[in-house]
Design an enzyme around this catalytic site. Structure first.
Site, PDB file in Angstrom:
ATOM      1  N   HIS C 218       0.815  -1.215   0.000  1.00  0.00           N
ATOM      2  CA  HIS C 218       0.000   0.000   0.000  1.00  0.00           C
ATOM      3  C   HIS C 218       0.848   1.264   0.000  1.00  0.00           C
ATOM      4  O   HIS C 218       0.370   2.337  -0.363  1.00  0.00           O
ATOM      5  CB  HIS C 218      -0.980  -0.026   1.181  1.00  0.00           C
ATOM      6  CG  HIS C 218      -2.210  -0.829   0.870  1.00  0.00           C
ATOM      7  ND1 HIS C 218      -3.470  -0.402   1.185  1.00  0.00           N
ATOM      8  CD2 HIS C 218      -2.360  -2.014   0.239  1.00  0.00           C
ATOM      9  CE1 HIS C 218      -4.353  -1.312   0.774  1.00  0.00           C
ATOM     10  NE2 HIS C 218      -3.702  -2.285   0.197  1.00  0.00           N
ATOM     11  N   SER C 222       0.077  -0.955  -6.277  1.00  0.00           N
ATOM     12  CA  SER C 222       0.268  -2.200  -7.015  1.00  0.00           C
ATOM     13  C   SER C 222       0.956  -1.971  -8.340  1.00  0.00           C
ATOM     14  O   SER C 222       0.842  -0.903  -8.942  1.00  0.00           O
ATOM     15  CB  SER C 222      -1.082  -2.864  -7.288  1.00  0.00           C
ATOM     16  OG  SER C 222      -1.713  -3.238  -6.099  1.00  0.00           O
ATOM     17  N   LYS C 246     -14.282  -8.334  -8.418  1.00  0.00           N
ATOM     18  CA  LYS C 246     -13.492  -9.246  -9.250  1.00  0.00           C
ATOM     19  C   LYS C 246     -12.829 -10.320  -8.395  1.00  0.00           C
ATOM     20  O   LYS C 246     -12.786 -11.491  -8.783  1.00  0.00           O
ATOM     21  CB  LYS C 246     -12.441  -8.446 -10.022  1.00  0.00           C
ATOM     22  CG  LYS C 246     -11.813  -9.222 -11.153  1.00  0.00           C
ATOM     23  CD  LYS C 246     -10.949  -8.314 -12.024  1.00  0.00           C
ATOM     24  CE  LYS C 246     -10.350  -9.110 -13.171  1.00  0.00           C
ATOM     25  NZ  LYS C 246      -9.343  -8.366 -13.925  1.00  0.00           N
ATOM     26  N   ASP C 247     -12.316  -9.931  -7.237  1.00  0.00           N
ATOM     27  CA  ASP C 247     -11.682 -10.911  -6.343  1.00  0.00           C
ATOM     28  C   ASP C 247     -12.700 -11.929  -5.844  1.00  0.00           C
ATOM     29  O   ASP C 247     -12.385 -13.114  -5.713  1.00  0.00           O
ATOM     30  CB  ASP C 247     -11.031 -10.198  -5.137  1.00  0.00           C
ATOM     31  CG  ASP C 247      -9.649  -9.651  -5.468  1.00  0.00           C
ATOM     32  OD1 ASP C 247      -9.119  -8.875  -4.648  1.00  0.00           O
ATOM     33  OD2 ASP C 247      -9.123  -9.994  -6.536  1.00  0.00           O
ATOM     34  N   GLU C 290       5.985 -34.070  -0.447  1.00  0.00           N
ATOM     35  CA  GLU C 290       4.781 -33.640  -1.137  1.00  0.00           C
ATOM     36  C   GLU C 290       5.170 -32.919  -2.425  1.00  0.00           C
ATOM     37  O   GLU C 290       6.274 -32.369  -2.542  1.00  0.00           O
ATOM     38  CB  GLU C 290       3.967 -32.695  -0.234  1.00  0.00           C
ATOM     39  CG  GLU C 290       3.282 -33.417   0.906  1.00  0.00           C
ATOM     40  CD  GLU C 290       1.977 -34.076   0.473  1.00  0.00           C
ATOM     41  OE1 GLU C 290       2.015 -35.241   0.072  1.00  0.00           O
ATOM     42  OE2 GLU C 290       0.937 -33.409   0.530  1.00  0.00           O
TER      43      GLU C 290
END
Lengths: 262, 180, 439
Positions: C218, C222, C246-247, C290
């Site tokens: 922040h 971005s 959108k998220d 894994e």
């Protein structure tokens, strides 16, 4: 970006993703050089798969009458048998065939008592050393999870049980007291062929061929390994359906929200 | 919120709001449904529930003898009462703090089955062993704050508000009971 | 009384104002999410931050409920997990959510990292943001490693044994370190107990670093697919409602895929051998971690030769940790002035090759080193592919990145985000620019 490019991007990513999944993730095909088990059509497969309870009940009989002399079933309790269609009295009857060590009593002594519904299946040997001593040094594994513990799963169980050969193929030297089974890692197994035609007598009249008993055992062991399967799948398709609806709604919300911008 | 173009037509706005409301509602329902298994997982598990009932063999218990068994993690007092004790128990004085007839507290008057947890604050009363203090009514005595219970397990004197709890039980045969 | 409390500027009723004037959460949320200017041209690769946050919360939530039922003792751990699967109400769901949650957590984090590598999100001024991210990756790996030990299956035990034994490669104090890690002379109850404690702790440390990660984000704002800075408000949109919507959509798609796996293929990503109780007397035929650890495993095993005084074991350990540590310095290794691979035609190719290389390394990691890649072709074993893959990985970061920056001919950058968006994908508008910042 136009639709064409978006689609190309998406396809490209999907290809990479699928390639990754197919090659990187499944490290479990056949174990080592053992023959890969043939895949069967099980009633429990698929999104709406269900347990074949009559078959599982027959498998239980095979376990109790044949396998339980060497193999434990530690994770299963007698009360779990209610889930495959036995009545309380039938389950109690199965339990009462087995003796449990309980105690200490008022005098401080341990004592034997018939098993109750709340007990887990009684093991044939008290510990691994006793099991090995009684089986030429080999340890008959616990069967509760065997259908999940082996690559090939239930197919492996079925193939193994039907895969015993009287004689090893040419050129293969058998170890002492070993039996030839192409599906077992190393192809030689300490367990002698456990099932022969009519090893048990099924009360429902089903002919007890080796293939039938192996099929029933495989179903039984699948249930012991995944008793939650029906509930899981039943919940699953409802959840996925709900999520698809929610996803569609959220897509509409997204488009609606962004409509002013475009 | 971002500015939106003024709609002269009411419909698109209310349709949009309907969409937001519906989606929000569906998501909220989904969230609640998703939370449920977590909360429910804290309820007693199947193996705990399997031990919810206990069968007790009464044949080794002599007349006048008391035994203690565990049931659902708590002690249960089982007393095989003598003739005199049964007679005493059948008397129901009028000043009982928690009035109850003995016949309402037993299936078979010879056998008293009560949960051995004092109804005051949860201590285990004394009186099972023959040498332990049994209180003024020869039943049980709670040493924590001085509650006295009679031969029917009823509170007679002291801070406890209720009689000792009688669990649900039944006789499977003459010498076996199943509690719970 | 209330004279020195600043009046809240937030909208909302009396209660909101009362809380906000004493602890400005609502003002903060309004500023950081309600109004926060985000570039208007995010694509769906930008959803993964939100997806990762959701996965972290899911893992913590399922983990806490599992911890209510699990027993961290060698004699009881395996059985307690089976009890969860069979007897605890919805226990199987908790367990499968947690085990598959770990897998999906790593899928998301790898996508998120590769997004950063492609679009140059690690470049100035976001270097610290990137480094916090690599720290989160390291913490995730430690958490996952310890978590996998807890069910106390064969792979749990032997994976723990192999990986903890690696630390004996450290010169002089190696063996002491391993004994200290184990709390004994082998992986045993002491090890299991402390792994449980640390596995419970680390996710909250991750949470803290995530907070730092987001704060750092922040501060700088971005990045975006074009890699050029927003020039003004015309290039940005408020985070809410555009990116919240959108998220939410992207998250729903993700959760649907996740649910499909949890309910219909819950053991697909797992190792069957781990359904066998740990047996210190018997090693499984193949020890594999894994899937998300397979590339590092491949790198570790590819160093099977001595380098001067560094023996193969130590070399492998250095290479394995080095492969992650090298990520820390990517902002300085990459000398290009252009952020996004959209304008770096050469780098774009090498990015895809790197991705394929990582997949290759994963594939190699899952196979025994001396197994033939193709049956019958005796001269190509997996170890050979491992050599190539590892060499290329380090070549990409240590040699390619610095050189490309200097010698690559980049495409001209668009003048602004809005301009580029308006031209619907035509990114070569305006004069050719080679620097990140336009005057």
């Amino acid at each position: 970006m136009n639709i064409g490019k978006k689609f190309a991007n998406f396809t490209g990513v999907l290809v990479i993703y699928i390639v990754t999944i197919l090659f990187v993730v499944p490290q479990a095909f056949a174990a080592g050089d053992a023959k890969k088990p043939e895949s069967q059509d099980w009633e429990f497969q698929g999104v709406f798969g269900k347990f074949d309870k009559p078959s599982i009940k027959r498998g239980l009989q095979v376990y109790v009458e044949v396998c339980s002399s060497c193999h434990s079933l530690d994770q299963v309790a007698y009360r779990n048998l209610l889930d495959i269609g036995l009545t309380v009295d039938e389950a109690k009857a199965v339990a009462e065939e087995f003796e449990v060590t309980d105690g200490p009593d008022g005098e401080g002594e341990m004592f034997e008592r018939p098993a109750r519904l709340s007990d887990k299946f009684v093991a044939p040997f008290s510990n691994e050393n006793a099991a090995r001593a009684a089986n030429n040094g080999a340890y008959p594994p616990d069967l509760s999870l065997i259908a999940k513990a082996h690559p090939g799963g239930v197919d492996y169980v079925y193939s193994l049980l039907t895969g015993f050969k009287d004689e090893a193929p040419e050129g293969v030297e058998m170890g002492e007291d070993m039996s030839y089974n192409p599906y077992f890692p190393g192809k030689q197994i300490s367990m002698a062929q456990p099932l022969y035609d009519d090893s048990v007598e099924y009360p429902d009249g089903t002919p007890a061929t080796v293939a039938q008993m192996s099929w029933d055992m495989a179903n039984f062991l699948h249930w012991t390994a995944e008793p939650e399967m029906e509930q899981r799948k039943s919940m699953g398709w409802k959840v996925v359906l709900f999520l698809l609806v929610l996803t569609a709604l959220l897509y509409a919300v997204k488009r609606q929200t962004w409509a002013k911008l475009h | 919120m971002a500015d939106h173009v003024n709609d002269t037509d009411e419909k698109p706005e209310s349709r949009r709001d309907f969409l937001y409301l519906t989606t929000g509602g569906v998501a909220a329902v989904g969230g609640a449904l998703a939370l449920w298994p977590f909360i429910y997982s804290m309820n007693p598990s199947a193996d705990v529930l399997a031990l919810a009932s206990t069968e007790v063999d009464l044949s080794p218990v002599e007349v006048g003898q008391s035994i203690t068994v565990m049931w659902r993690g708590k002690p249960v007092f089982i007393r095989r009462r003598t003739e005199d004790e049964i007679k005493l128990a059948s008397e129901t004085p009028s000043d009982l703090p928690d009035p109850q007839k003995d016949s309402d507290r037993v299936v078979n008057p010879e056998w008293l089955v009560v949960v051995g947890v004092c109804t005051h604050l949860g201590c285990v009363p004394l009186g099972q062993g023959s040498t332990e203090p049994r209180g003024e009514w020869n039943g049980w005595f709670c040493p924590c704050h001085g509650s006295h219970y009679d031969i029917s397990g009823r509170i007679r004197k002291g801070p406890a508000p209720d009689n000792l709890m009688v669990p649900e039980y039944k006789f499977l045969d003459e010498s076996t009971i199943k509690i719970g | 009384m209330s004279s020195n409390i600043k009046q809240s500027e937030s909208s909302g009723g009396g209660l909101v104002k009362w809380i906000d004037s004493r602890l400005p959460v609502f003002t903060y949320l309004q500023k950081e999410y309600g109004e926060f200017p985000a570039p208007r041209n995010f694509n769906y690769w930008w959803n993964f931050g939100a997806i990762l946050t959701f996965m972290l919360v899911l893992m913590i939530f399922t983990g806490v409920f599992l911890a209510m039922q699990y027993t961290p003792h060698v004699d009881m751990a395996f059985d307690s997990v089976e009890r969860i699967m069979r007897d605890v109400n919805y226990g199987w769901l908790l367990r499968y959510l947690h085990s598959n949650g770990g897998t999906f957590f790593f899928i998301a984090v790898y996508i998120h990292i590769f997004r950063g590598l492609y679009y140059g999100s690690y470049k100035n001024p976001r270097e610290l943001l990137w480094m916090f991210g690599v720290t989160i990756l390291l913490l995730m790996m430690a958490t996952a490693f310890m978590g996998y030990v807890l069910p106390w299956g064969q792979m749990s035990f032997w994976g723990a044994t192999v990986i903890t034994n690696l630390f004996s490669a450290v010169p002089l104090v190696g063996d002491a370190i391993v004994t200290w890690l184990w709390g004994g002379f082998a992986v045993d109850n002491s090890t299991l107990n402390r792994f449980f404690s640390l596995h419970f702790l680390l996710p909250f440390v991750i949470l803290g670093v995530v907070v730092l990660h987001v704060i750092a984000l922040h501060v700088t704002g971005s990045n975006n697919p074009l890699g050029i800075d927003p020039k003004g408000p015309q290039d940005t949109i408020p985070f809410h409602p555009y990116y919240t919507a959108k998220d939410a959509f992207g998250l729903a798609v993700w959760i649907t895929a996740f649910a499909a796996v949890v309910f219909f293929a819950p053991n697909f990503f797992g190792e069957p051998e781990n359904y066998i109780k740990a047996n210190p007397m018997q090693t499984p035929a193949e020890i594999v971690p894994e899937w998300y650890f397979l590339p590092y495993y491949a790198i570790l095993r590819s160093i099977d030769f001595n380098l001067w005084f560094i023996d193969a074991k130590l070399g492998g350990v250095i290479a394995m940790f080095g492969s992650i540590l090298v990520l820390f310095v990517v902002p300085w290794l990459d000398t290009s002035k252009v952020r996004s691979a959209r304008f770096r035609p050469l780098y774009k190719w090498f990015f895809w090759i790197l991705l394929l290389d990582c997949i290759l390394l994963g594939y190699v990691g899952g196979h025994p080193p001396n197994e033939q890649v193709f049956k019958g072709v005796s001269w190509l074993e997996f170890i050979d592919l491992g050599h190539i893959g590892t060499a290329w990985y380090f070549f990409h970061f240590l040699i390619l990145l610095p050189l490309l920056g200097r010698f690559e001919k980049t495409k001209p950058l668009p003048t602004s985000i809005t301009e580029s968006v308006l031209n619907s994908g035509d990114t070569s508008s305006g004069r050719p620019i080679n620097s990140v910042e336009e005057a």
